[in-house]
Design an enzyme around this catalytic site. Sequence first.
Site, PDB file in Angstrom:
ATOM      1  N   ASP A  96      10.718 -11.811  -1.607  1.00 48.07           N
ATOM      2  CA  ASP A  96      10.171 -10.459  -1.717  1.00 48.07           C
ATOM      3  C   ASP A  96       9.233 -10.424  -2.918  1.00 48.07           C
ATOM      4  O   ASP A  96       9.641 -10.795  -4.024  1.00 48.07           O
ATOM      5  CB  ASP A  96      11.296  -9.434  -1.933  1.00 48.07           C
ATOM      6  CG  ASP A  96      12.100  -9.199  -0.659  1.00 48.07           C
ATOM      7  OD1 ASP A  96      11.678  -9.696   0.408  1.00 48.07           O
ATOM      8  OD2 ASP A  96      13.153  -8.539  -0.742  1.00 48.07           O
ATOM      9  N   ASP A 120      12.756  -5.166  13.004  1.00 48.74           N
ATOM     10  CA  ASP A 120      14.035  -4.831  12.363  1.00 48.74           C
ATOM     11  C   ASP A 120      14.834  -4.019  13.370  1.00 48.74           C
ATOM     12  O   ASP A 120      14.354  -2.987  13.843  1.00 48.74           O
ATOM     13  CB  ASP A 120      13.807  -3.970  11.109  1.00 48.74           C
ATOM     14  CG  ASP A 120      13.090  -4.734  10.000  1.00 48.74           C
ATOM     15  OD1 ASP A 120      13.006  -5.971  10.088  1.00 48.74           O
ATOM     16  OD2 ASP A 120      12.609  -4.087   9.049  1.00 48.74           O
TER      17      ASP A 120
END
Lengths: 260, 211
Positions: free
Chosen positions: A11, A130
């Site tokens: 990230d 997702d």
Amino acid sequence: MLRPRVIVCLDVKDGRVVKGTQFKNLRDVGDPVELAQRYEAEGADEIVYLDVSASSESRGTLLDVVRRTAETLFIPLTVGGGVRSADDIGPLLRAGADKISVNSAAVRDPELLSIGAERFGSQCVVASIDAARDNNIWRCFTHGGSKPTELDAVAWAEECVERGAGEILLTSIDQDGARTGYNLDLTAAVADRVSVPVIASGGAGEAVHLRDAFTCGHASAALVAGILHDGLTTVTELKSSLIDWGIRVRGSEMMEANKG
Amino acid sequence: MKLALFDYGAGNLHSLGKALEAAQATVTVTSDWDKALRLDGLVLPGVGAFGPAARALPDDIGPLRSRLEEGYPCLGICLGMQLLFDASDESDGHGIGLVPGRVRHLESAVVPHMGWNDVETAEDPIFDGIEQLVAYYANSYICEPVDSAAAIAWSTYEGRRFAAGVRATNTWGLQYHPEKSSLPGRQIITNFVRLAAEARQASPDSVESRA
């Protein structure tokens, strides 16, 4: 034979690798260029940068990180999070990304996938999905898992592929961060229906979870993040276990020779 | 060693450029064929689709093909390898035609062929220093040379064995991405830069010196 891949996800926020829970309590864990290089040396098969910066000013910073990474990284690099429109794809690829992954932007404008595939080829367009179980469907969510949509993950994955996505990055929201294993039902449900490789994501806690993603989940690749960044294991250790169980990941021959 | 990295106008050239520079080459990114054929060698990168790349080839392909036939060093990667052939199922347009044959769609259950695959290699100096090659692929098309002797490497995917590499004089075509294949890939790029330098020393006939 094609080797099952171990992909490391970082990230990235404002040019730094960050770690947190559900995009909250982020803390700095290092320089993406250095970390990507270290994971290549450990045997990672690919690197994914997920840009979690909120501001659009951060786009220049992301391009700079990608450019610097590509100078020293000699495995594929996928960049996600920074693509909001088709015009964002070209600059990221020019800077040194091999693939871009799109999630919320593709749900908002599915044409984005078609345009990306036409201009740059399917092999560099990754559809990131997702999903979480909701009664009888796998409901898709956008915006980092916070916004429910009306889309079913299997049907949406099929549409993404029809539109030109060359790979599906499939994250189970329920499992994400839990370290109890990938959601094998979800992974297999999508992998069995689409004709492109599926990357299992969300839930990796130990090597056996990767094995299950490949064998029961029918995944072509498994995404790993937290357990590596927290120093609980290394790519080398994960691959060593996979090899012991007869999974021929890249590096098998070298590791088998070392084990004697 | 001055190498031209040809720019069809799409995709990631940056990491390939850096890999060539790490092998001590000086890299010029260009879309100008005159310039590309006047240096010490040419690199055709592997990003984009066949159609647009074929349109970026010179209208008269003859001089480019002759230059390669005469031994001007060239490395074609993925799409760059496919451009060495006559034509492709992917789109209309003519390739360079240096290697007779056609580029076919990969008829497999899972396409693109994406990831690390084993490569069987023949004796060729481009593979010097590599014991066992596992390389990174991202392709939906494969090359079918008319003469199988043109192939110097093979990979097998879903039971189908295809040409992973071809060679004609000092031109090498590779279906995988050496610039994305970690250490062995970088070795291949280093080998190409060395082989190109040797070829230029053996026959230093640049277009510039002839003109």
